[in-house]
Design a protein around this motif. Sequence first.
Motif, PDB file in Angstrom:
ATOM      1  N   GLU A  69       0.220   4.471   5.381  1.00 57.90           N
ATOM      2  CA  GLU A  69       0.280   3.643   4.297  1.00 57.90           C
ATOM      3  C   GLU A  69       1.481   2.543   4.618  1.00 57.90           C
ATOM      4  N   PHE A  70       1.352   1.396   3.877  1.00 54.94           N
ATOM      5  CA  PHE A  70       2.400   0.541   3.722  1.00 54.94           C
ATOM      6  C   PHE A  70       2.795  -0.216   5.165  1.00 54.94           C
ATOM      7  N   GLU A  71       1.742  -0.397   6.024  1.00 51.34           N
ATOM      8  CA  GLU A  71       1.982  -1.079   6.972  1.00 51.34           C
ATOM      9  C   GLU A  71       1.111  -2.383   7.422  1.00 51.34           C
ATOM     10  N   THR A  72       1.617  -3.180   8.095  1.00 49.52           N
ATOM     11  CA  THR A  72       0.859  -4.438   8.502  1.00 49.52           C
ATOM     12  C   THR A  72       0.477  -4.391  10.096  1.00 49.52           C
ATOM     13  N   TRP A  73      -0.809  -4.327  10.166  1.00 51.45           N
ATOM     14  CA  TRP A  73      -1.605  -4.464  11.544  1.00 51.45           C
ATOM     15  C   TRP A  73      -2.338  -5.753  11.691  1.00 51.45           C
ATOM     16  N   GLN A  74      -2.287  -6.154  13.062  1.00 55.06           N
ATOM     17  CA  GLN A  74      -3.314  -7.333  13.251  1.00 55.06           C
ATOM     18  C   GLN A  74      -4.259  -6.961  14.463  1.00 55.06           C
ATOM     19  N   TYR A  75      -5.422  -7.486  14.373  1.00 60.02           N
ATOM     20  CA  TYR A  75      -6.409  -7.448  15.236  1.00 60.02           C
ATOM     21  C   TYR A  75      -6.833  -8.623  15.971  1.00 60.02           C
ATOM     22  N   LEU A  88      -2.441   0.043   2.133  1.00 57.55           N
ATOM     23  CA  LEU A  88      -1.888   0.409   0.553  1.00 57.55           C
ATOM     24  C   LEU A  88      -1.544   1.883   0.359  1.00 57.55           C
ATOM     25  N   GLY A  89      -0.854   2.411  -0.338  1.00 53.84           N
ATOM     26  CA  GLY A  89      -0.475   3.748  -0.670  1.00 53.84           C
ATOM     27  C   GLY A  89      -1.343   4.453  -1.694  1.00 53.84           C
ATOM     28  N   ASP A  90      -1.098   5.720  -2.144  1.00 52.95           N
ATOM     29  CA  ASP A  90      -2.104   6.402  -3.029  1.00 52.95           C
ATOM     30  C   ASP A  90      -1.971   6.028  -4.471  1.00 52.95           C
ATOM     31  N   LEU A  91      -3.314   5.935  -4.982  1.00 58.58           N
ATOM     32  CA  LEU A  91      -3.066   5.330  -6.373  1.00 58.58           C
ATOM     33  C   LEU A  91      -3.506   6.548  -7.381  1.00 58.58           C
ATOM     34  N   GLY A 134       3.100   1.639  -7.847  1.00 55.60           N
ATOM     35  CA  GLY A 134       3.663   2.094  -6.511  1.00 55.60           C
ATOM     36  C   GLY A 134       2.912   2.082  -5.343  1.00 55.60           C
ATOM     37  N   SER A 135       1.446   1.935  -5.557  1.00 52.64           N
ATOM     38  CA  SER A 135       0.457   1.846  -4.581  1.00 52.64           C
ATOM     39  C   SER A 135       0.612   0.591  -3.717  1.00 52.64           C
ATOM     40  N   GLY A 136       1.176  -0.344  -4.067  1.00 54.91           N
ATOM     41  CA  GLY A 136       1.331  -1.637  -3.579  1.00 54.91           C
ATOM     42  C   GLY A 136       0.190  -2.522  -3.930  1.00 54.91           C
ATOM     43  N   ALA A 137      -0.891  -2.160  -4.800  1.00 54.67           N
ATOM     44  CA  ALA A 137      -2.199  -2.945  -5.401  1.00 54.67           C
ATOM     45  C   ALA A 137      -1.306  -3.827  -6.291  1.00 54.67           C
ATOM     46  N   THR A 138      -2.074  -5.099  -6.457  1.00 56.08           N
ATOM     47  CA  THR A 138      -1.700  -6.138  -7.351  1.00 56.08           C
ATOM     48  C   THR A 138      -2.555  -6.230  -8.457  1.00 56.08           C
ATOM     49  N   SER A 139      -3.936  -5.964  -8.117  1.00 56.08           N
ATOM     50  CA  SER A 139      -5.041  -6.053  -9.220  1.00 56.08           C
ATOM     51  C   SER A 139      -5.755  -4.650  -9.186  1.00 56.08           C
ATOM     52  N   TYR A 140      -6.118  -4.180 -10.304  1.00 56.45           N
ATOM     53  CA  TYR A 140      -6.829  -2.931 -10.619  1.00 56.45           C
ATOM     54  C   TYR A 140      -8.075  -3.004 -11.525  1.00 56.45           C
ATOM     55  N   THR A 141      -9.155  -2.532 -11.156  1.00 57.63           N
ATOM     56  CA  THR A 141     -10.306  -2.512 -11.677  1.00 57.63           C
ATOM     57  C   THR A 141     -10.634  -1.018 -12.040  1.00 57.63           C
ATOM     58  N   ALA A 170      -8.531  -7.845   0.850  1.00 54.01           N
ATOM     59  CA  ALA A 170      -8.254  -7.413   2.000  1.00 54.01           C
ATOM     60  C   ALA A 170      -7.858  -6.099   2.268  1.00 54.01           C
ATOM     61  N   SER A 171      -7.262  -5.478   0.944  1.00 55.14           N
ATOM     62  CA  SER A 171      -6.409  -4.104   1.056  1.00 55.14           C
ATOM     63  C   SER A 171      -7.032  -3.450  -0.362  1.00 55.14           C
ATOM     64  N   HIS A 172      -7.476  -2.187  -0.053  1.00 51.04           N
ATOM     65  CA  HIS A 172      -8.004  -1.467  -1.256  1.00 51.04           C
ATOM     66  C   HIS A 172      -7.453   0.199  -1.128  1.00 51.04           C
ATOM     67  N   THR A 173      -7.182   0.535  -2.389  1.00 49.59           N
ATOM     68  CA  THR A 173      -6.870   2.051  -2.731  1.00 49.59           C
ATOM     69  C   THR A 173      -7.818   2.640  -3.761  1.00 49.59           C
ATOM     70  N   VAL A 174      -8.151   3.896  -3.815  1.00 43.66           N
ATOM     71  CA  VAL A 174      -9.228   4.162  -4.629  1.00 43.66           C
ATOM     72  C   VAL A 174      -8.428   5.485  -5.242  1.00 43.66           C
ATOM     73  N   SER A 175      -8.561   5.799  -6.508  1.00 42.11           N
ATOM     74  CA  SER A 175      -7.999   7.092  -7.071  1.00 42.11           C
ATOM     75  C   SER A 175      -8.968   7.924  -6.908  1.00 42.11           C
ATOM     76  N   GLN A 176      -8.689   9.406  -7.402  1.00 43.03           N
ATOM     77  CA  GLN A 176      -9.588  10.356  -7.430  1.00 43.03           C
ATOM     78  C   GLN A 176     -10.610  10.092  -8.619  1.00 43.03           C
ATOM     79  N   VAL A 177     -11.522  10.522  -8.759  1.00 45.89           N
ATOM     80  CA  VAL A 177     -12.676  10.724  -9.797  1.00 45.89           C
ATOM     81  C   VAL A 177     -11.971  11.624 -10.959  1.00 45.89           C
ATOM     82  N   GLN A 178     -11.730  10.826 -12.033  1.00 48.44           N
ATOM     83  CA  GLN A 178     -11.266  11.829 -13.436  1.00 48.44           C
ATOM     84  C   GLN A 178     -12.272  11.791 -14.461  1.00 48.44           C
ATOM     85  N   ASN A 179     -12.059  12.542 -15.418  1.00 49.87           N
ATOM     86  CA  ASN A 179     -13.141  12.955 -16.432  1.00 49.87           C
ATOM     87  C   ASN A 179     -12.081  13.021 -17.772  1.00 49.87           C
TER      88      ASN A 179
END
Length: 441
Positions: A318-324, A351-354, A371-378, A428-437
């Motif tokens: 997490e929190f690294e940059t890689w090029q391909y 990104l890190g954990d959400l 703290g996850s590094g995300a800038t937009s959340y849905t 180009a970067s996504h992080t997903v939380s656990q499913v909660q209820n």
Amino acid sequence: MRNMRILQWLMYAGVLTALVGCGGGGGGSDSRTASVSGVVLDFNGNQVRDARVWINSRGETRSNAGGSFVIDGLPEGDFKVRAEIVQDGSTFQGENTVRVFEDLRSKSLQITVMRSNQRARVRGTVFDNSGYSLQGVRVYAIPTTDGGVYGSNMELTDADGNFHFDALRGGSEYKIIATGLGYNSDADLVQVSAGGEENLILTLKNPTDPLLPAPTQLEAVAWTTPSEITRSPQSRATFDYIKQLVRPGTPAGTITRNTVDGNWVEADLFWDAYPDNNAHIGFGIYRRLGTSGSFTAIDFLRDTEAEAFFDLDEDLQEFETWQYYITAINTSDFTANSESDPSNVAEIKTLGDLYALTPQQGPLRFRWESGSGATSYTVYVYESYPGIGVTPYWTSDPVSGTQVSAGFTPQSGRRYYYFIVGSANDGASHTVSQVQNFVAN
């Protein structure tokens, strides 16, 4: 230098050996330091969670939340990898063949599962230009409709040059293509019917040595997804379509390494369909950490029709940059034209954990930690546990903060399920939380 790097790496991996197979399940070494990893899909490219994945007498595992799996402790050799899952009383099965090498992980293996009454067979023989049968040739079956390249199967010809696909989907058209180093490929189109069998003859021609065009429109996507370690069978089925929600039409990548909190980090590469060329044998995959320094060859993807590669390297964090970048490889060995110029460079930022927090009620607000590094959340909300065929009850607009008001009035006493997807870097970067209820007041 690029040409020599990739070819030297391939030589080390044993890829540039002669066209001789190692058998259907045998190994060329007693060392059990090889492994295979990949993803289980249905025929529409959706990820399949909690499928049983196994190699006879060699190992067994289950596919994770991303449909991905890893089987370790293999000797060098060729292996048939099988997958199976029972859903709503129906059994879905699939298989694919992989060659693994000592001290290396074979990546990006895809297994497409389907019902037994949907299956069709294609059998055939591969010859050289002089009429001699060829052993160890890779033969691919690529659906030209519905499943696209994500549903491709691979087999190796036996000592008599014969191959057989026993798990193709009836009612579909397939491109059957035979490829081998030192030969130009041959291909045919075949329409298969459920329960039916087709027979083909393929002939590999003498090689030519063109300078192939560079692959185009390479893009890369990073995912951080919840760990499977503590997940119930129900929750293992939940992420089979999250990636389709975020990026419609994009199949899941494969797992790499745990984050510090036990979640998966992965990198998925996608590019334009490569133009048909019977001197093309596959793609060289290159990567570097950061934005400077030399690229390193990390894999040789021996699938001429591929449009995707799933990076499984345990170095990804997490929190690294890689090029391909990727290149096209032709069928001739060690010539100035063996490898094309590189594609464009694609970059990921992991990104890190959400972490989702308990919703605030009266009025209802969904909350999560920064703290996850995300800038937009849905936020995605459901009336039953999310999975394939379950439609979101409500989806928020993307927001930049750490909470959002619900756009619906919850029914008192009803249980709702939700998860949050954080995104950054123009999607180009996504992080997903656990499913909660929660149960609405």
